[in-house]
Design a protein around this motif. Sequence first.
Motif, PDB file in Angstrom:
ATOM      1  N   ALA B 102       0.840  -1.206   0.000  1.00 44.73           N
ATOM      2  CA  ALA B 102       0.000   0.000   0.000  1.00 44.73           C
ATOM      3  C   ALA B 102       0.872   1.251   0.000  1.00 44.73           C
ATOM      4  CB  ALA B 102      -0.920   0.002   1.210  1.00 44.73           C
ATOM      5  N   LEU B 103       1.897   1.264   0.850  1.00 45.55           N
ATOM      6  CA  LEU B 103       2.775   2.436   0.919  1.00 45.55           C
ATOM      7  C   LEU B 103       3.504   2.650  -0.414  1.00 45.55           C
ATOM      8  CD1 LEU B 103       4.311   2.138   4.480  1.00 45.55           C
ATOM      9  CD2 LEU B 103       2.824   3.935   3.615  1.00 45.55           C
ATOM     10  N   TYR B 104       3.984   1.560  -0.975  1.00 45.23           N
ATOM     11  CA  TYR B 104       4.706   1.601  -2.244  1.00 45.23           C
ATOM     12  C   TYR B 104       3.800   2.223  -3.316  1.00 45.23           C
ATOM     13  CZ  TYR B 104       8.107  -0.359  -5.648  1.00 45.23           C
ATOM     14  OH  TYR B 104       9.060  -0.541  -6.617  1.00 45.23           O
ATOM     15  N   ALA B 105       2.568   1.702  -3.393  1.00 47.35           N
ATOM     16  CA  ALA B 105       1.642   2.196  -4.411  1.00 47.35           C
ATOM     17  C   ALA B 105       1.294   3.659  -4.165  1.00 47.35           C
ATOM     18  CB  ALA B 105       0.371   1.352  -4.409  1.00 47.35           C
ATOM     19  N   LEU B 106       1.112   4.008  -2.878  1.00 42.59           N
ATOM     20  CA  LEU B 106       0.734   5.392  -2.573  1.00 42.59           C
ATOM     21  C   LEU B 106       1.863   6.353  -2.939  1.00 42.59           C
ATOM     22  CD1 LEU B 106      -1.663   6.896  -1.263  1.00 42.59           C
ATOM     23  CD2 LEU B 106      -0.282   7.013   0.792  1.00 42.59           C
ATOM     24  N   THR B 182       6.872  -4.627  -7.019  1.00 36.00           N
ATOM     25  CA  THR B 182       6.872  -3.490  -7.948  1.00 36.00           C
ATOM     26  C   THR B 182       5.726  -3.532  -8.950  1.00 36.00           C
ATOM     27  OG1 THR B 182       9.233  -3.194  -7.720  1.00 36.00           O
ATOM     28  CG2 THR B 182       8.219  -2.239  -9.673  1.00 36.00           C
ATOM     29  N   LEU B 183       5.558  -4.643  -9.642  1.00 39.66           N
ATOM     30  CA  LEU B 183       4.481  -4.686 -10.638  1.00 39.66           C
ATOM     31  C   LEU B 183       3.107  -4.507  -9.997  1.00 39.66           C
ATOM     32  CD1 LEU B 183       5.559  -7.330 -13.308  1.00 39.66           C
ATOM     33  CD2 LEU B 183       5.776  -4.848 -13.349  1.00 39.66           C
ATOM     34  N   PRO B 184       2.803  -5.206  -8.883  1.00 38.49           N
ATOM     35  CA  PRO B 184       1.506  -4.941  -8.248  1.00 38.49           C
ATOM     36  C   PRO B 184       1.351  -3.489  -7.811  1.00 38.49           C
ATOM     37  CG  PRO B 184       2.674  -6.732  -7.120  1.00 38.49           C
ATOM     38  CD  PRO B 184       3.510  -6.338  -8.271  1.00 38.49           C
ATOM     39  N   ALA B 185       2.440  -2.883  -7.308  1.00 39.29           N
ATOM     40  CA  ALA B 185       2.334  -1.497  -6.871  1.00 39.29           C
ATOM     41  C   ALA B 185       2.021  -0.578  -8.043  1.00 39.29           C
ATOM     42  CB  ALA B 185       3.624  -1.056  -6.187  1.00 39.29           C
ATOM     43  N   ILE B 186       2.663  -0.819  -9.173  1.00 35.22           N
ATOM     44  CA  ILE B 186       2.382   0.011 -10.357  1.00 35.22           C
ATOM     45  C   ILE B 186       0.922  -0.175 -10.781  1.00 35.22           C
ATOM     46  CG2 ILE B 186       2.918   0.395 -12.786  1.00 35.22           C
ATOM     47  CD1 ILE B 186       5.790  -0.409 -12.180  1.00 35.22           C
ATOM     48  N   ALA B 187       0.492  -1.427 -10.810  1.00 27.32           N
ATOM     49  CA  ALA B 187      -0.883  -1.685 -11.227  1.00 27.32           C
ATOM     50  C   ALA B 187      -1.883  -0.986 -10.308  1.00 27.32           C
ATOM     51  CB  ALA B 187      -1.150  -3.186 -11.245  1.00 27.32           C
ATOM     52  N   LEU B 188      -1.567  -0.974  -9.008  1.00 22.46           N
ATOM     53  CA  LEU B 188      -2.458  -0.308  -8.058  1.00 22.46           C
ATOM     54  C   LEU B 188      -2.352   1.202  -8.163  1.00 22.46           C
ATOM     55  CD1 LEU B 188      -1.939  -2.413  -4.823  1.00 22.46           C
ATOM     56  CD2 LEU B 188      -4.065  -2.136  -6.087  1.00 22.46           C
ATOM     57  N   ALA B 189      -1.140   1.705  -8.380  1.00 25.13           N
ATOM     58  CA  ALA B 189      -0.895   3.151  -8.281  1.00 25.13           C
ATOM     59  C   ALA B 189      -1.485   3.928  -9.445  1.00 25.13           C
ATOM     60  CB  ALA B 189       0.603   3.422  -8.178  1.00 25.13           C
ATOM     61  N   LEU B 190      -1.476   3.322 -10.632  1.00 29.45           N
ATOM     62  CA  LEU B 190      -1.813   4.134 -11.800  1.00 29.45           C
ATOM     63  C   LEU B 190      -3.213   4.728 -11.775  1.00 29.45           C
ATOM     64  CD1 LEU B 190       0.643   4.454 -13.532  1.00 29.45           C
ATOM     65  CD2 LEU B 190      -0.705   3.539 -15.421  1.00 29.45           C
ATOM     66  N   PRO B 191      -4.251   3.929 -11.498  1.00 28.23           N
ATOM     67  CA  PRO B 191      -5.580   4.557 -11.426  1.00 28.23           C
ATOM     68  C   PRO B 191      -5.661   5.587 -10.288  1.00 28.23           C
ATOM     69  CG  PRO B 191      -5.741   2.151 -11.430  1.00 28.23           C
ATOM     70  CD  PRO B 191      -4.300   2.481 -11.313  1.00 28.23           C
ATOM     71  N   LEU B 196      -5.697  11.292  -8.327  1.00 28.16           N
ATOM     72  CA  LEU B 196      -4.998  12.300  -7.521  1.00 28.16           C
ATOM     73  C   LEU B 196      -4.523  13.471  -8.388  1.00 28.16           C
ATOM     74  CD1 LEU B 196      -4.315  12.602  -4.547  1.00 28.16           C
ATOM     75  CD2 LEU B 196      -2.073  11.621  -5.003  1.00 28.16           C
ATOM     76  N   THR B 197      -4.123  13.172  -9.622  1.00 23.50           N
ATOM     77  CA  THR B 197      -3.700  14.240 -10.531  1.00 23.50           C
ATOM     78  C   THR B 197      -4.842  15.213 -10.774  1.00 23.50           C
ATOM     79  OG1 THR B 197      -2.237  12.708 -11.662  1.00 23.50           O
ATOM     80  CG2 THR B 197      -2.766  14.732 -12.827  1.00 23.50           C
ATOM     81  N   ILE B 242      -7.916  13.079  -0.235  1.00 24.15           N
ATOM     82  CA  ILE B 242      -7.915  11.983  -1.209  1.00 24.15           C
ATOM     83  C   ILE B 242      -6.792  10.994  -0.895  1.00 24.15           C
ATOM     84  CG2 ILE B 242      -7.671  11.420  -3.659  1.00 24.15           C
ATOM     85  CD1 ILE B 242     -10.286  12.744  -2.978  1.00 24.15           C
ATOM     86  N   ILE B 243      -5.625  11.501  -0.483  1.00 22.55           N
ATOM     87  CA  ILE B 243      -4.521  10.598  -0.150  1.00 22.55           C
ATOM     88  C   ILE B 243      -4.942   9.667   0.989  1.00 22.55           C
ATOM     89  CG2 ILE B 243      -2.206  10.499   0.850  1.00 22.55           C
ATOM     90  CD1 ILE B 243      -1.451  12.903  -0.797  1.00 22.55           C
ATOM     91  N   GLY B 244      -5.614  10.220   1.983  1.00 26.94           N
ATOM     92  CA  GLY B 244      -6.093   9.399   3.099  1.00 26.94           C
ATOM     93  C   GLY B 244      -7.031   8.300   2.622  1.00 26.94           C
ATOM     94  N   LEU B 245      -7.992   8.687   1.766  1.00 25.65           N
ATOM     95  CA  LEU B 245      -8.943   7.697   1.258  1.00 25.65           C
ATOM     96  C   LEU B 245      -8.225   6.632   0.435  1.00 25.65           C
ATOM     97  CD1 LEU B 245     -11.845  10.023   0.079  1.00 25.65           C
ATOM     98  CD2 LEU B 245     -11.825   8.485   2.035  1.00 25.65           C
TER      99      LEU B 245
END
Lengths: 535, 315
Positions: B102-106, B182-191, B196-197, B242-245
């Motif tokens: 979770a931290l990695y993705a965030l 890494t790959l799971p974090a990227i997959a989670l982070a992108l959406p 957030l953008t 939003i970061i919290g959510l």
Amino acid sequence: MSLLHIDNLSLWIGEADILKSVSLRVNPGEILAITGESGSGKSMTALAIMQLLPRAARTSGSIRLDGAELTTLPERDLCALRGNDIGMIFQEPMTALNPVHSIGRQVAETIRLHAPSADADTQMRDILTRVGLPPDRVPPNRYPHELSGGQRQRVVIAMAIALRPKLLIADEPTTALDVTTQAQILTLLKELVRDFGMGLILITHDLAVVADTADRIAIMRDGEIVETGRTHHMLQTRQHPYTRMLFKASTHQVKLPKPPPPTALLDVQHLQCSYRLPRPRPFARPGQFDAVKDVSFTLMHGERLGLVGESGCGKSTLTRALLGLEAPSRGQILLDGTPVTTQGKANLKIRRRMQVVFQDPFGSFNPRHRVARLITEPFHLLDSPPRGPIRRDVMADALTAVGLKPEDASRYIHEFSGGQRQRLAIARALIIKPDLIIFDEAVSALDVSVRAQILDLIADLCRTHGLTYLFISHDLGVVRSVTDRVLVMQAGEIVEQGQTDAVFTKPQHPYTKKLIAAVPKLPDLRMQPLDGDRI
Amino acid sequence: MLRYMLKRLASLVLSLAVASLIIFALIEVAPGDPASFMLGINAQPETLAALRAELGLDVPKVQRYLTWVGGMLTGDFGTSYTYRTPVAEMVADRIAVSLPLALYALILSILIAFPAGIFAASRRGRPGDLGVMGATQFGVALPNFWFAMMLVLVFAIQLRWFPAGGFAGWDKGLLAGLTSLTLPAIALALPQAAILTRVMRSALLDVLGEDFMRTARAKGLSARQTLWRHGLRNAMIPVLTIIGLQFSFLFAGTIIIEQVFYLPGLGRLIFQSISARDLIVVESVVMLVVFAVILINFLVDLAYAVVDPRLRSPK
């Protein structure tokens, strides 16, 4: 050689002509007032001098400061110039400061930016002291929300004059302030101009402020300067018809019909409204702030009552209590003998007999509803609101009464000007034929000429509809014109009340005297000889 | 500031107490007796009673609630009905995967969203802004399991940079652990980054229209300086929300991605224990997730106060 030299400045945004061949001069140590109604191009002229125009704006002509042409200067040089050679003060002190930075940091930022070697901290303290915020009384680590409106405006002034700019532009610097605060800020500005030898451009729509403060006046209309000259001279001659109209409108007096014989309508008895303050320590007794303290007055049928006082004196709390939006802590408010609130709840039978007109003609309407729906909103207070053709007739009557057309019912609010919106607000208040209307700063946001029309409308409605109203305003001139009797409120208390004329000509309470003395007045110069005019 | 912190802390404790009551009550009223589920429908009543006693299901509800809460406070989460191992151990193993993920993705999401949002806001309406907005539209719409599979195809199967799934374990070193996440974090982070953008951009645009931004320009700050010194901090409140959510979601809501990458995370544990009616595990994990969410909200509240002095002063 003048300090600022504007020659044939024209400005377009898209297809719209905003400024048309504006030419102005400002000398060092001189105060030039630019005045005119909203949309006349006053602020755009200021932004053009600062070269902070919207991106879509195109200009022609020349603006020279101390001989240097500003319109062709690259952005980099302009940044070095802004805050250093030209300072600017804005209208809204509540929003002109960054809420998350301390005031000291914001003032020091100007100094650090332009004079990195200077001792910014000491200079910041000096300049705050100079504008009347000495660090021992108002510590520089305070945040804007901890300061009053007048204090915030002083911070904005401190930022603008920190580096002793040659030119200071003040865009409606006192419009959002009380009369007494306004007088203090104007005095401060005059002193600064004298001490620093700055040129000052004072943009204001208030002719009385202009008459008190400026050396010269430029009057603008639709992006053009229609008349310019020495203040004294202008006040006497008023050559251009528009100038004459402006002066006439700003001292506009209406003729109210005689009020009917007095029978009490609204009776306020020992009203007290208190707010709970946070506990000073955990488990300590919470503090209490009395916004309205032991206020008693009576409003007669058909009477026009004024209420004046500075911001924070409890006017708004009193209004909310009268409308039943807030339950009083003590005392009671009776309309025709029936209490407005019973057990903390508004009494709907009474509530429908009162309506209110608010200050902001832009914010007090839902932009997604048509006028028909907007002005018939009070119908929800009635047990059986009119339907079908009767509803249409009532609506048409209300619109006609305020000088609009029945066809306007199908339009949206953005299609109306500020003055027309205020007419709609009055129509909305009139539509259920209330016994009492509360005008809460109802003309404060309007231009002088529009204000004069709305005041005439109110006087007309007094004749045709026999209005009873409470007119709340910080503008003493207006209150004097449209009320029979006036209440003066200070720190939650009514300190003086009486016949309007008597209170204004022979104020008894020191606070009333101070308030009346602080109002800038347009001198009646027709009586004076021209000799006194120094040119 | 201290008063504000204490207030938030009190509300944190209260929320936890209420949450634990609700979770306990909900699980109690849910149909199905774990003991009869474990023994099957043909179980003898005596065996059933014995198992119920062993599992502690025969005591009154209040007592069971207090034992449960008391146990959690001392780190004893009870023993799983199905696996017969202490729940605390099971959960600790899963958190060792889910929390870093979770931290990695965030962090990835923030690292992408902040620059992209600031870039777009400072170029409002121009091609750069339109490009970023188009990309975020795409990022929000992308199904993340599909995107995860594409990542596996390209980076694990074709390029062989990362493992295709599974978790190496932290005992093999930090790098091995991070590589498998890494790959799971990227997959989670992108959406999340796409959302957030957009929030960052609109918060900044709101601030750019404020009067004090004009004041800052009048002081002589350039447009860029104004944005950085006066704009960013004022835009942080909605962004922090939003970061919290997003963190709450990333911590417990990642079951699909865990499934795609064969990761032993919290999401899968919840899913498995619900299917097995392992109530003690469900209770504990749900309570833990609630605790994490409430804790994150507490931290976000503190961050608000750091950013905005108006929240610090007693009102």
